[in-house]
Write a protein that holds these residues in place. Structure first.
Motif, PDB file in Angstrom:
ATOM      1  N   LYS A  12     -11.836  -9.427 -10.596  1.00 27.63           N
ATOM      2  CA  LYS A  12     -10.488  -9.894 -10.267  1.00 27.63           C
ATOM      3  C   LYS A  12      -9.652  -8.648  -9.987  1.00 27.63           C
ATOM      4  O   LYS A  12      -9.495  -7.780 -10.854  1.00 27.63           O
ATOM      5  CB  LYS A  12      -9.905 -10.703 -11.415  1.00 27.63           C
ATOM      6  N   VAL A  13      -9.123  -8.583  -8.749  1.00 25.74           N
ATOM      7  CA  VAL A  13      -8.506  -7.326  -8.287  1.00 25.74           C
ATOM      8  C   VAL A  13      -7.145  -7.560  -7.658  1.00 25.74           C
ATOM      9  O   VAL A  13      -6.801  -8.666  -7.274  1.00 25.74           O
ATOM     10  CB  VAL A  13      -9.434  -6.630  -7.271  1.00 25.74           C
ATOM     11  N   VAL A  14      -6.385  -6.439  -7.570  1.00 24.70           N
ATOM     12  CA  VAL A  14      -5.116  -6.392  -6.847  1.00 24.70           C
ATOM     13  C   VAL A  14      -5.403  -5.614  -5.575  1.00 24.70           C
ATOM     14  O   VAL A  14      -5.952  -4.512  -5.623  1.00 24.70           O
ATOM     15  CB  VAL A  14      -4.024  -5.686  -7.672  1.00 24.70           C
ATOM     16  N   VAL A  15      -5.065  -6.195  -4.433  1.00 16.55           N
ATOM     17  CA  VAL A  15      -5.363  -5.567  -3.136  1.00 16.55           C
ATOM     18  C   VAL A  15      -4.111  -4.945  -2.545  1.00 16.55           C
ATOM     19  O   VAL A  15      -3.044  -5.535  -2.552  1.00 16.55           O
ATOM     20  CB  VAL A  15      -5.931  -6.633  -2.168  1.00 16.55           C
ATOM     21  N   ALA A  16      -4.285  -3.712  -2.067  1.00 15.21           N
ATOM     22  CA  ALA A  16      -3.167  -3.015  -1.388  1.00 15.21           C
ATOM     23  C   ALA A  16      -3.075  -3.534   0.028  1.00 15.21           C
ATOM     24  O   ALA A  16      -4.070  -3.622   0.735  1.00 15.21           O
ATOM     25  CB  ALA A  16      -3.420  -1.516  -1.399  1.00 15.21           C
ATOM     26  N   ASN A  17      -1.833  -3.889   0.427  1.00 16.75           N
ATOM     27  CA  ASN A  17      -1.651  -4.462   1.760  1.00 16.75           C
ATOM     28  C   ASN A  17      -0.496  -3.821   2.470  1.00 16.75           C
ATOM     29  O   ASN A  17       0.476  -3.461   1.962  1.00 16.75           O
ATOM     30  CB  ASN A  17      -1.429  -5.970   1.641  1.00 16.75           C
ATOM     31  N   ALA A  54       0.840  -1.202   0.000  1.00 15.46           N
ATOM     32  CA  ALA A  54       0.000   0.000   0.000  1.00 15.46           C
ATOM     33  C   ALA A  54       0.870   1.244   0.000  1.00 15.46           C
ATOM     34  O   ALA A  54       1.802   1.359   0.791  1.00 15.46           O
ATOM     35  CB  ALA A  54      -0.913  -0.010   1.209  1.00 15.46           C
ATOM     36  N   PRO A  55       0.596   2.212  -0.921  1.00 16.70           N
ATOM     37  CA  PRO A  55       1.387   3.452  -0.949  1.00 16.70           C
ATOM     38  C   PRO A  55       1.148   4.306   0.309  1.00 16.70           C
ATOM     39  O   PRO A  55       2.070   4.966   0.779  1.00 16.70           O
ATOM     40  CB  PRO A  55       0.889   4.175  -2.189  1.00 16.70           C
ATOM     41  N   THR A  56      -0.056   4.284   0.850  1.00 14.15           N
ATOM     42  CA  THR A  56      -0.341   5.041   2.080  1.00 14.15           C
ATOM     43  C   THR A  56      -1.081   4.120   3.048  1.00 14.15           C
ATOM     44  O   THR A  56      -1.574   3.067   2.671  1.00 14.15           O
ATOM     45  CB  THR A  56      -1.245   6.277   1.788  1.00 14.15           C
ATOM     46  N   GLU A  57      -1.174   4.597   4.280  1.00  6.47           N
ATOM     47  CA  GLU A  57      -1.841   3.814   5.324  1.00  6.47           C
ATOM     48  C   GLU A  57      -3.345   3.703   5.043  1.00  6.47           C
ATOM     49  O   GLU A  57      -3.973   2.699   5.365  1.00  6.47           O
ATOM     50  CB  GLU A  57      -1.581   4.499   6.684  1.00  6.47           C
ATOM     51  N   ASP A  58      -3.936   4.731   4.427  1.00  5.95           N
ATOM     52  CA  ASP A  58      -5.375   4.732   4.108  1.00  5.95           C
ATOM     53  C   ASP A  58      -5.732   3.703   3.042  1.00  5.95           C
ATOM     54  O   ASP A  58      -6.878   3.246   2.972  1.00  5.95           O
ATOM     55  CB  ASP A  58      -5.822   6.120   3.627  1.00  5.95           C
ATOM     56  N   ASP A  59      -4.782   3.355   2.179  1.00  6.76           N
ATOM     57  CA  ASP A  59      -5.053   2.422   1.078  1.00  6.76           C
ATOM     58  C   ASP A  59      -5.018   0.952   1.502  1.00  6.76           C
ATOM     59  O   ASP A  59      -5.389   0.081   0.712  1.00  6.76           O
ATOM     60  CB  ASP A  59      -4.032   2.639  -0.056  1.00  6.76           C
ATOM     61  N   LYS A  60      -4.589   0.677   2.732  1.00 10.55           N
ATOM     62  CA  LYS A  60      -4.497  -0.713   3.180  1.00 10.55           C
ATOM     63  C   LYS A  60      -5.867  -1.365   3.182  1.00 10.55           C
ATOM     64  O   LYS A  60      -6.835  -0.822   3.672  1.00 10.55           O
ATOM     65  CB  LYS A  60      -3.891  -0.794   4.582  1.00 10.55           C
ATOM     66  N   GLY A  61      -5.934  -2.588   2.605  1.00 16.60           N
ATOM     67  CA  GLY A  61      -7.176  -3.352   2.570  1.00 16.60           C
ATOM     68  C   GLY A  61      -8.127  -2.919   1.466  1.00 16.60           C
ATOM     69  O   GLY A  61      -9.237  -3.443   1.374  1.00 16.60           O
ATOM     70  N   LYS A  62      -7.692  -1.993   0.629  1.00 20.54           N
ATOM     71  CA  LYS A  62      -8.558  -1.524  -0.459  1.00 20.54           C
ATOM     72  C   LYS A  62      -8.070  -2.104  -1.788  1.00 20.54           C
ATOM     73  O   LYS A  62      -6.949  -2.556  -1.922  1.00 20.54           O
ATOM     74  CB  LYS A  62      -8.556   0.000  -0.535  1.00 20.54           C
ATOM     75  N   VAL A  63      -8.981  -2.055  -2.769  1.00 18.63           N
ATOM     76  CA  VAL A  63      -8.654  -2.541  -4.110  1.00 18.63           C
ATOM     77  C   VAL A  63      -7.759  -1.499  -4.775  1.00 18.63           C
ATOM     78  O   VAL A  63      -8.150  -0.342  -4.941  1.00 18.63           O
ATOM     79  CB  VAL A  63      -9.937  -2.775  -4.931  1.00 18.63           C
ATOM     80  N   PHE A  64      -6.550  -1.935  -5.160  1.00 18.64           N
ATOM     81  CA  PHE A  64      -5.591  -1.014  -5.784  1.00 18.64           C
ATOM     82  C   PHE A  64      -5.796  -0.950  -7.294  1.00 18.64           C
ATOM     83  O   PHE A  64      -5.710   0.109  -7.895  1.00 18.64           O
ATOM     84  CB  PHE A  64      -4.163  -1.472  -5.451  1.00 18.64           C
ATOM     85  N   ASP A  65      -6.079  -2.101  -7.912  1.00 15.76           N
ATOM     86  CA  ASP A  65      -6.274  -2.140  -9.360  1.00 15.76           C
ATOM     87  C   ASP A  65      -7.266  -3.254  -9.712  1.00 15.76           C
ATOM     88  O   ASP A  65      -7.374  -4.239  -8.999  1.00 15.76           O
ATOM     89  CB  ASP A  65      -4.922  -2.402 -10.063  1.00 15.76           C
ATOM     90  N   VAL A  66      -7.970  -3.062 -10.845  1.00 13.79           N
ATOM     91  CA  VAL A  66      -8.934  -4.057 -11.319  1.00 13.79           C
ATOM     92  C   VAL A  66      -8.362  -4.713 -12.562  1.00 13.79           C
ATOM     93  O   VAL A  66      -8.108  -4.054 -13.563  1.00 13.79           O
ATOM     94  CB  VAL A  66     -10.301  -3.407 -11.634  1.00 13.79           C
ATOM     95  N   VAL A  67      -8.120  -6.019 -12.516  1.00 16.46           N
ATOM     96  CA  VAL A  67      -7.586  -6.761 -13.656  1.00 16.46           C
ATOM     97  C   VAL A  67      -8.719  -7.146 -14.599  1.00 16.46           C
ATOM     98  O   VAL A  67      -8.586  -7.061 -15.817  1.00 16.46           O
ATOM     99  CB  VAL A  67      -6.820  -8.023 -13.170  1.00 16.46           C
ATOM    100  N   GLU A  68      -9.844  -7.589 -14.039  1.00 15.94           N
ATOM    101  CA  GLU A  68     -11.007  -7.966 -14.834  1.00 15.94           C
ATOM    102  C   GLU A  68     -12.260  -7.484 -14.112  1.00 15.94           C
ATOM    103  O   GLU A  68     -12.445  -7.776 -12.937  1.00 15.94           O
ATOM    104  CB  GLU A  68     -11.038  -9.492 -15.007  1.00 15.94           C
ATOM    105  N   LYS A  69     -13.092  -6.750 -14.837  1.00 16.67           N
ATOM    106  CA  LYS A  69     -14.304  -6.174 -14.258  1.00 16.67           C
ATOM    107  C   LYS A  69     -15.259  -7.260 -13.783  1.00 16.67           C
ATOM    108  O   LYS A  69     -15.397  -8.294 -14.421  1.00 16.67           O
ATOM    109  CB  LYS A  69     -15.035  -5.361 -15.340  1.00 16.67           C
ATOM    110  N   GLY A  70     -15.947  -6.957 -12.675  1.00 19.78           N
ATOM    111  CA  GLY A  70     -17.004  -7.831 -12.201  1.00 19.78           C
ATOM    112  C   GLY A  70     -18.352  -7.277 -12.628  1.00 19.78           C
ATOM    113  O   GLY A  70     -18.489  -6.089 -12.931  1.00 19.78           O
ATOM    114  N   TYR A  71     -19.363  -8.137 -12.654  1.00 24.85           N
ATOM    115  CA  TYR A  71     -20.695  -7.707 -13.101  1.00 24.85           C
ATOM    116  C   TYR A  71     -21.782  -8.254 -12.191  1.00 24.85           C
ATOM    117  O   TYR A  71     -21.675  -9.362 -11.667  1.00 24.85           O
ATOM    118  CB  TYR A  71     -20.970  -8.185 -14.533  1.00 24.85           C
TER     119      TYR A  71
END
Length: 200
Positions: free
Chosen positions: A195-200, A167-184
């Motif tokens: 399908k997502v990349v999670v900031a940790n 995670a680049p910042t403390e606020d981004d922890k546990g949030k979705v950083f990037d979306v590889v494939e959209k969900g519907y």
């Protein structure tokens, strides 16, 4: 029953007194009195028996009525539950009737979106873009809705984590950083997880 026992004991006492009597006239008079009393007692006994039979029949009929009411309420409740369940299943079937077709079309939408995003200016004509927009709008009227996952808190019920990213910042922890494939969603039901990349 107590009344009957009293009458019988009375007759027993009369019978003993009759045996002790020596006078025939007295015996005849007593016999007549006993006959009348016997008739009265037998009438009373018959009345008591009839009354008892009526009471037992009434109780029996009341029990049957209560049982039938209970059966009716249970049957009505079962039918009402069946009707509600059938209506709910029918509504769900109507809403998700096109689910398989839409799930098969989603990869085509992904390909067109990737082609549009990576195409050089002027490579994809305005007509093709209009056709793609029309397809998206038509699917939206059928209940298809894309997930907005980027920047949201990771939720395993709608997101599928492919990898983790520092995670680049403390606020981004546990949030979705990037979306590889959209969900519907299809009518609020997830038909494809994002399908997502999670900031940790």
């Amino acid at each position: 029953m107590a009344k009957l026992l009293r009458v019988l004991s009375k007759y027993k006492n009369k019978a003993k007194s009759i045996l002790k009597m020596e006078n025939k006239e007295e015996l005849q008079t007593e016999e007549q009195v006993l006959t009348q009393e016997t008739d009265n007692v037998s009438e009373n006994i018959e009345a008591v028996i009839e009354e008892t039979v009526e009471i037992s029949e009434t109780e029996k009929l009341q029990g049957e009525i209560a049982e039938l009411k209970d059966k009716y309420l249970r049957l009505y409740s079962d039918f009402d539950n069946f009707r509600k369940r059938t209506a709910k299943e029918k509504l769900e079937m109507i809403q998700s009737a096109s689910e398989k077709v839409i799930v098969d079309v989603i990869p085509v939408i992904d390909d067109i979106e990737r082609a549009t995003a990576n195409a050089q200016e002027g490579e994809i004509s305005e007509g093709i873009q209009l056709i793609f927009n029309k397809l998206i709008n038509t699917l939206a009227t059928k209940g298809l809705k894309p997930m907005d996952a980027k920047g949201q808190v990771f939720n395993p019920d709608v997101h599928e984590a492919i990898t983790q990213f520092p995670a680049p910042t403390e606020d981004d922890k546990g949030k979705v950083f990037d979306v590889v494939e959209k969900g519907y969603y299809l009518n609020e039901k997830v038909i494809r997880f994002a399908k997502v990349v999670v900031a940790n």
